[in-house]
Design a protein around this motif. Structure first.
Motif, PDB file in Angstrom:
ATOM      1  N   ILE A  80      36.241  36.991  49.922  1.00 30.05           N
ATOM      2  CA  ILE A  80      37.674  37.106  49.677  1.00 30.05           C
ATOM      3  C   ILE A  80      38.430  36.380  50.789  1.00 30.05           C
ATOM      4  CG2 ILE A  80      39.585  38.731  49.389  1.00 30.05           C
ATOM      5  CD1 ILE A  80      37.568  40.778  48.422  1.00 30.05           C
ATOM      6  N   SER A  81      39.458  35.671  50.419  1.00 28.11           N
ATOM      7  CA  SER A  81      40.232  34.920  51.400  1.00 28.11           C
ATOM      8  C   SER A  81      41.027  35.869  52.305  1.00 28.11           C
ATOM      9  CB  SER A  81      41.207  33.977  50.685  1.00 28.11           C
ATOM     10  OG  SER A  81      42.217  34.731  50.023  1.00 28.11           O
ATOM     11  N   SER A  82      41.533  35.327  53.401  1.00 29.01           N
ATOM     12  CA  SER A  82      42.348  36.134  54.318  1.00 29.01           C
ATOM     13  C   SER A  82      43.582  36.671  53.606  1.00 29.01           C
ATOM     14  CB  SER A  82      42.768  35.291  55.525  1.00 29.01           C
ATOM     15  OG  SER A  82      41.643  34.864  56.245  1.00 29.01           O
ATOM     16  N   LYS A  83      44.191  35.830  52.774  1.00 25.14           N
ATOM     17  CA  LYS A  83      45.358  36.268  52.003  1.00 25.14           C
ATOM     18  C   LYS A  83      44.956  37.356  51.019  1.00 25.14           C
ATOM     19  CE  LYS A  83      49.569  36.193  50.434  1.00 25.14           C
ATOM     20  NZ  LYS A  83      50.663  36.774  51.243  1.00 25.14           N
ATOM     21  N   GLY A  84      43.775  37.211  50.417  1.00 26.43           N
ATOM     22  CA  GLY A  84      43.299  38.229  49.495  1.00 26.43           C
ATOM     23  C   GLY A  84      43.111  39.569  50.173  1.00 26.43           C
ATOM     24  N   MET A  85      42.543  39.563  51.385  1.00 27.85           N
ATOM     25  CA  MET A  85      42.352  40.810  52.129  1.00 27.85           C
ATOM     26  C   MET A  85      43.689  41.441  52.494  1.00 27.85           C
ATOM     27  SD  MET A  85      39.232  41.555  52.221  1.00 27.85           S
ATOM     28  CE  MET A  85      39.469  42.936  53.339  1.00 27.85           C
ATOM     29  N   MET A 106      42.099  48.078  38.646  1.00 23.36           N
ATOM     30  CA  MET A 106      42.958  46.983  38.211  1.00 23.36           C
ATOM     31  C   MET A 106      43.850  46.441  39.320  1.00 23.36           C
ATOM     32  SD  MET A 106      42.076  46.159  35.229  1.00 23.36           S
ATOM     33  CE  MET A 106      43.390  44.978  34.931  1.00 23.36           C
ATOM     34  N   ILE A 107      44.001  47.174  40.419  1.00 23.02           N
ATOM     35  CA  ILE A 107      44.814  46.629  41.518  1.00 23.02           C
ATOM     36  C   ILE A 107      44.185  45.372  42.100  1.00 23.02           C
ATOM     37  CG2 ILE A 107      45.655  48.941  42.130  1.00 23.02           C
ATOM     38  CD1 ILE A 107      43.956  48.502  44.781  1.00 23.02           C
ATOM     39  N   PHE A 108      42.882  45.205  41.886  1.00 19.89           N
ATOM     40  CA  PHE A 108      42.193  44.046  42.465  1.00 19.89           C
ATOM     41  C   PHE A 108      42.359  42.787  41.615  1.00 19.89           C
ATOM     42  CE2 PHE A 108      40.146  47.835  44.056  1.00 19.89           C
ATOM     43  CZ  PHE A 108      40.040  47.572  45.407  1.00 19.89           C
ATOM     44  N   GLU A 109      42.978  42.932  40.436  1.00 22.60           N
ATOM     45  CA  GLU A 109      43.066  41.806  39.508  1.00 22.60           C
ATOM     46  C   GLU A 109      43.756  40.595  40.123  1.00 22.60           C
ATOM     47  OE1 GLU A 109      44.242  40.872  34.895  1.00 22.60           O
ATOM     48  OE2 GLU A 109      45.248  42.519  35.908  1.00 22.60           O
ATOM     49  N   PRO A 123      35.797  36.653  40.937  1.00 25.71           N
ATOM     50  CA  PRO A 123      34.623  37.523  40.931  1.00 25.71           C
ATOM     51  C   PRO A 123      34.526  38.435  42.143  1.00 25.71           C
ATOM     52  CG  PRO A 123      33.999  35.303  41.540  1.00 25.71           C
ATOM     53  CD  PRO A 123      35.456  35.257  41.162  1.00 25.71           C
ATOM     54  N   SER A 124      34.861  37.927  43.318  1.00 26.21           N
ATOM     55  CA  SER A 124      34.700  38.730  44.525  1.00 26.21           C
ATOM     56  C   SER A 124      35.577  39.981  44.553  1.00 26.21           C
ATOM     57  CB  SER A 124      34.967  37.871  45.773  1.00 26.21           C
ATOM     58  OG  SER A 124      33.993  36.862  45.891  1.00 26.21           O
ATOM     59  N   PRO A 125      36.849  39.882  44.178  1.00 32.60           N
ATOM     60  CA  PRO A 125      37.673  41.102  44.215  1.00 32.60           C
ATOM     61  C   PRO A 125      37.153  42.217  43.314  1.00 32.60           C
ATOM     62  CG  PRO A 125      39.072  39.180  44.166  1.00 32.60           C
ATOM     63  CD  PRO A 125      37.683  38.695  43.922  1.00 32.60           C
ATOM     64  N   TYR A 156      28.781  37.307  33.731  1.00 38.21           N
ATOM     65  CA  TYR A 156      30.117  37.220  34.329  1.00 38.21           C
ATOM     66  C   TYR A 156      30.745  38.602  34.493  1.00 38.21           C
ATOM     67  CZ  TYR A 156      34.964  35.869  35.106  1.00 38.21           C
ATOM     68  OH  TYR A 156      36.224  35.740  35.642  1.00 38.21           O
ATOM     69  N   MET A 157      31.430  38.788  35.606  1.00 40.60           N
ATOM     70  CA  MET A 157      32.057  40.073  35.914  1.00 40.60           C
ATOM     71  C   MET A 157      33.562  39.997  35.730  1.00 40.60           C
ATOM     72  SD  MET A 157      32.334  42.156  39.526  1.00 40.60           S
ATOM     73  CE  MET A 157      30.582  42.270  39.777  1.00 40.60           C
ATOM     74  N   ASP A 158      34.106  41.010  35.065  1.00 42.91           N
ATOM     75  CA  ASP A 158      35.543  41.227  35.037  1.00 42.91           C
ATOM     76  C   ASP A 158      35.769  42.733  35.070  1.00 42.91           C
ATOM     77  OD1 ASP A 158      34.963  42.120  32.466  1.00 42.91           O
ATOM     78  OD2 ASP A 158      35.847  40.379  31.467  1.00 42.91           O
ATOM     79  N   ALA A 159      37.018  43.158  34.979  1.00 39.05           N
ATOM     80  CA  ALA A 159      37.320  44.585  35.098  1.00 39.05           C
ATOM     81  C   ALA A 159      36.639  45.397  34.000  1.00 39.05           C
ATOM     82  CB  ALA A 159      38.833  44.806  35.058  1.00 39.05           C
ATOM     83  N   LYS A 160      36.614  44.863  32.789  1.00 38.08           N
ATOM     84  CA  LYS A 160      36.015  45.589  31.673  1.00 38.08           C
ATOM     85  C   LYS A 160      34.524  45.810  31.904  1.00 38.08           C
ATOM     86  CE  LYS A 160      35.395  45.564  26.652  1.00 38.08           C
ATOM     87  NZ  LYS A 160      35.696  46.999  26.587  1.00 38.08           N
ATOM     88  N   VAL A 161      33.826  44.790  32.395  1.00 39.54           N
ATOM     89  CA  VAL A 161      32.395  44.928  32.677  1.00 39.54           C
ATOM     90  C   VAL A 161      32.169  45.991  33.749  1.00 39.54           C
ATOM     91  CG1 VAL A 161      30.393  43.760  33.680  1.00 39.54           C
ATOM     92  CG2 VAL A 161      31.737  42.623  31.915  1.00 39.54           C
TER      93      VAL A 161
END
Length: 213
Positions: A80-85, A106-109, A123-125, A156-161
């Motif tokens: 995750i990028s610095s901005k993402g963190m 879902m907050i990680f979307e 994928p990382s979040p 592939y990973m997403d929130a639903k998976v």
């Protein structure tokens, strides 16, 4: 991918108790996450898993006062990028209830987005989200990372998976409750953990994570 499909993949990989125990033994031998998990569990106060669990406000405070978001990021070496963190540290404080797994996840979307050949990926979040939420409730919230996905061929990973995987993992634990009773009494497991100065117990979901890793 639906819960039923993921459940069958877990059953296929862990079709009986002996394979389940051997998978945990292999995980103990080959990676250090068991030591890290247990150390964190103990520091959080999970010295048993019968009744102990955070509430939402206490977890928010814990995340802030202990820089726990950054600890999880460093521990798992997420990308995750610095901005993402920075976004995640802010977003977790906006969660109304961590017991609502879907809304909390879902907050990680929108926490971190990457552009790969014109396609937006995140994928990382999602993986990071399952890890953070595991420590909120290690009995019910599994970790879904790249290794587990590859081992189960989830793709592939997403929130639903992530949410379908959680349902499938809890279904497996409920169906095979005897596996976890046997693990708690296993002399092989006690010996291996004892040689590494790692105390028992682990959460059931933690044990399943070890078996799938």
């Amino acid at each position: 991918m639906k819960q039923e499909e993921i459940y069958l993949k877990i059953e296929t990989r862990l079709p009986d108790y002996d394979i389940f125990e051997n998978a945990i033994m292999k995980s103990i031998h080959e990676n250090y996450f068991i030591l890290v998990y247990q150390s964190i569990y103990n520091q959080i106060g999970y010295d048993n898993f019968s009744n102990q669990k955070f509430n939402t406000e206490d977890f928010k405070s814990f995340l802030t006062k202990n820089n726990f978001v950054d600890l999880v990021n460093e521990m798992y070496r997420t990308r995750i990028s610095s901005k993402g963190m920075e976004n995640i540290r802010h977003l977790v404080q906006q969660v109304d209830s961590f017991d609502d797994y879907e809304k909390a996840l879902m907050i990680f979307e929108k926490s971190d987005r990457r552009n790969l050949n014109g396609t937006v990926i995140k994928p990382s979040p999602w993986s990071f989200g399952t890890k953070l939420l595991h420590f909120y409730n290690p009995q019910e919230n599994p970790i879904l990372d790249t290794i587990v996905r590859d081992n189960l061929k989830i793709g592939y990973m997403d929130a639903k998976v992530c949410m379908e995987f959680r349902k499938a993992a809890n279904c497996f634990i409920n169906k095979h409750d005897d596996y976890f009773d046997k693990i708690a009494k296993s002399e092989n497991i006690k010996k291996e953990l004892g040689e590494r100065y790692i105390p028992i117990p682990f959460s059931k979901m933690g044990l399943l994570d070890m078996a799938l890793y």
